[in-house]
Design a protein around this motif. Structure first.
Motif, PDB file in Angstrom:
ATOM      1  N   ASP A  89      30.902 -52.636 -81.936  1.00 28.93           N
ATOM      2  CA  ASP A  89      30.415 -51.496 -81.153  1.00 28.93           C
ATOM      3  C   ASP A  89      31.564 -50.765 -80.467  1.00 28.93           C
ATOM      4  O   ASP A  89      31.602 -49.532 -80.446  1.00 28.93           O
ATOM      5  CB  ASP A  89      29.385 -51.941 -80.119  1.00 28.93           C
ATOM      6  CG  ASP A  89      28.048 -52.295 -80.739  1.00 28.93           C
ATOM      7  OD1 ASP A  89      27.859 -52.044 -81.940  1.00 28.93           O
ATOM      8  OD2 ASP A  89      27.185 -52.811 -80.003  1.00 28.93           O
ATOM      9  N   VAL A 147      25.592 -48.357 -81.135  1.00 24.91           N
ATOM     10  CA  VAL A 147      24.576 -49.362 -80.797  1.00 24.91           C
ATOM     11  C   VAL A 147      23.352 -49.338 -81.699  1.00 24.91           C
ATOM     12  O   VAL A 147      22.486 -50.187 -81.569  1.00 24.91           O
ATOM     13  CB  VAL A 147      24.127 -49.260 -79.322  1.00 24.91           C
ATOM     14  CG1 VAL A 147      25.267 -49.565 -78.399  1.00 24.91           C
ATOM     15  CG2 VAL A 147      23.502 -47.935 -79.022  1.00 24.91           C
ATOM     16  N   TYR A 152      26.048 -54.189 -74.940  1.00 26.69           N
ATOM     17  CA  TYR A 152      26.429 -53.403 -76.121  1.00 26.69           C
ATOM     18  C   TYR A 152      26.665 -51.943 -75.730  1.00 26.69           C
ATOM     19  O   TYR A 152      27.631 -51.313 -76.168  1.00 26.69           O
ATOM     20  CB  TYR A 152      25.351 -53.473 -77.205  1.00 26.69           C
ATOM     21  CG  TYR A 152      25.152 -54.837 -77.823  1.00 26.69           C
ATOM     22  CD1 TYR A 152      26.201 -55.722 -78.010  1.00 26.69           C
ATOM     23  CD2 TYR A 152      23.883 -55.249 -78.213  1.00 26.69           C
ATOM     24  CE1 TYR A 152      26.009 -56.968 -78.572  1.00 26.69           C
ATOM     25  CE2 TYR A 152      23.679 -56.489 -78.786  1.00 26.69           C
ATOM     26  CZ  TYR A 152      24.744 -57.351 -78.963  1.00 26.69           C
ATOM     27  OH  TYR A 152      24.540 -58.576 -79.523  1.00 26.69           O
ATOM     28  N   LYS A 205      29.441 -58.348 -82.651  1.00 23.94           N
ATOM     29  CA  LYS A 205      28.759 -57.065 -82.433  1.00 23.94           C
ATOM     30  C   LYS A 205      29.409 -56.280 -81.301  1.00 23.94           C
ATOM     31  O   LYS A 205      29.549 -55.066 -81.394  1.00 23.94           O
ATOM     32  CB  LYS A 205      27.278 -57.289 -82.146  1.00 23.94           C
ATOM     33  CG  LYS A 205      26.534 -56.005 -81.838  1.00 23.94           C
ATOM     34  CD  LYS A 205      25.268 -55.873 -82.597  1.00 23.94           C
ATOM     35  CE  LYS A 205      24.460 -54.652 -82.214  1.00 23.94           C
ATOM     36  NZ  LYS A 205      25.128 -53.380 -82.381  1.00 23.94           N
ATOM     37  N   LEU A 206      29.824 -56.965 -80.227  1.00 19.76           N
ATOM     38  CA  LEU A 206      30.520 -56.274 -79.143  1.00 19.76           C
ATOM     39  C   LEU A 206      31.796 -55.607 -79.660  1.00 19.76           C
ATOM     40  O   LEU A 206      32.068 -54.445 -79.353  1.00 19.76           O
ATOM     41  CB  LEU A 206      30.879 -57.247 -78.018  1.00 19.76           C
ATOM     42  CG  LEU A 206      29.794 -57.625 -77.031  1.00 19.76           C
ATOM     43  CD1 LEU A 206      30.330 -58.646 -76.035  1.00 19.76           C
ATOM     44  CD2 LEU A 206      29.256 -56.421 -76.300  1.00 19.76           C
ATOM     45  N   LYS A 231      22.152 -58.580 -73.089  1.00 18.00           N
ATOM     46  CA  LYS A 231      23.025 -58.405 -74.262  1.00 18.00           C
ATOM     47  C   LYS A 231      23.009 -56.951 -74.738  1.00 18.00           C
ATOM     48  O   LYS A 231      24.055 -56.368 -75.033  1.00 18.00           O
ATOM     49  CB  LYS A 231      22.586 -59.321 -75.408  1.00 18.00           C
ATOM     50  CG  LYS A 231      22.997 -60.754 -75.234  1.00 18.00           C
ATOM     51  CD  LYS A 231      22.569 -61.567 -76.447  1.00 18.00           C
ATOM     52  CE  LYS A 231      23.005 -63.000 -76.314  1.00 18.00           C
ATOM     53  NZ  LYS A 231      22.588 -63.811 -77.469  1.00 18.00           N
ATOM     54  N   GLN A 232      21.840 -56.355 -74.797  1.00 15.83           N
ATOM     55  CA  GLN A 232      21.732 -54.975 -75.261  1.00 15.83           C
ATOM     56  C   GLN A 232      22.436 -54.025 -74.295  1.00 15.83           C
ATOM     57  O   GLN A 232      23.094 -53.079 -74.726  1.00 15.83           O
ATOM     58  CB  GLN A 232      20.256 -54.589 -75.415  1.00 15.83           C
ATOM     59  CG  GLN A 232      20.032 -53.395 -76.275  1.00 15.83           C
ATOM     60  CD  GLN A 232      20.385 -53.647 -77.731  1.00 15.83           C
ATOM     61  OE1 GLN A 232      20.124 -54.706 -78.277  1.00 15.83           O
ATOM     62  NE2 GLN A 232      20.999 -52.672 -78.361  1.00 15.83           N
TER      63      GLN A 232
END
Length: 110
Positions: free
Chosen positions: A11, A57, A85, A7-8, A81-82
């Motif tokens: 993004d 995101v 991101y 996901k990183l 974590k958010q």
């Protein structure tokens, strides 16, 4: 851990691609309307950065709610974590902006 890194990475490249692609296509549109493309590319790159981050995101207010809820409930890991991101999306958008600046430098508009 691999889904987090995936996901990183996604993004970063989504934000990078939105700024780069939007600016390049805006530059093409400027050519069609007989305007200086470098000027338009720089304006678009600067204005689209925040939207690139938002799109990368999740595109809504939900990522901010995730941070708020988890932080207030004491669950720091999901909130961190958010936030990461957002940071990675910002870095991707900012790098694309600087790439557009570098591309436009040689055109004499800077």
């Amino acid at each position: 851990m691999t889904t987090f890194l995936t996901k990183l990475t996604m993004d970063f490249f989504i934000a990078f691609g939105i700024v780069l692609g939007g600016s390049m296509l805006g530059g093409m549109a400027a050519v069609f309307i007989l305007q200086p493309p470098a000027v338009y590319m720089l304006k678009i790159a600067e204005n689209i950065k925040i939207w690139a981050m938002v799109a990368a995101v999740g595109g809504t207010i939900d990522p901010l709610r995730v941070i708020e809820f988890n932080f207030t409930e004491g669950y720091l890991s999901p909130a961190i974590k958010q936030i990461l991101y957002f940071i990675v999306a910002f870095i991707g958008a900012q790098m694309a902006y600087h790439l557009i600046q570098w591309i436009c430098e040689g055109s004499g508009s800077s």
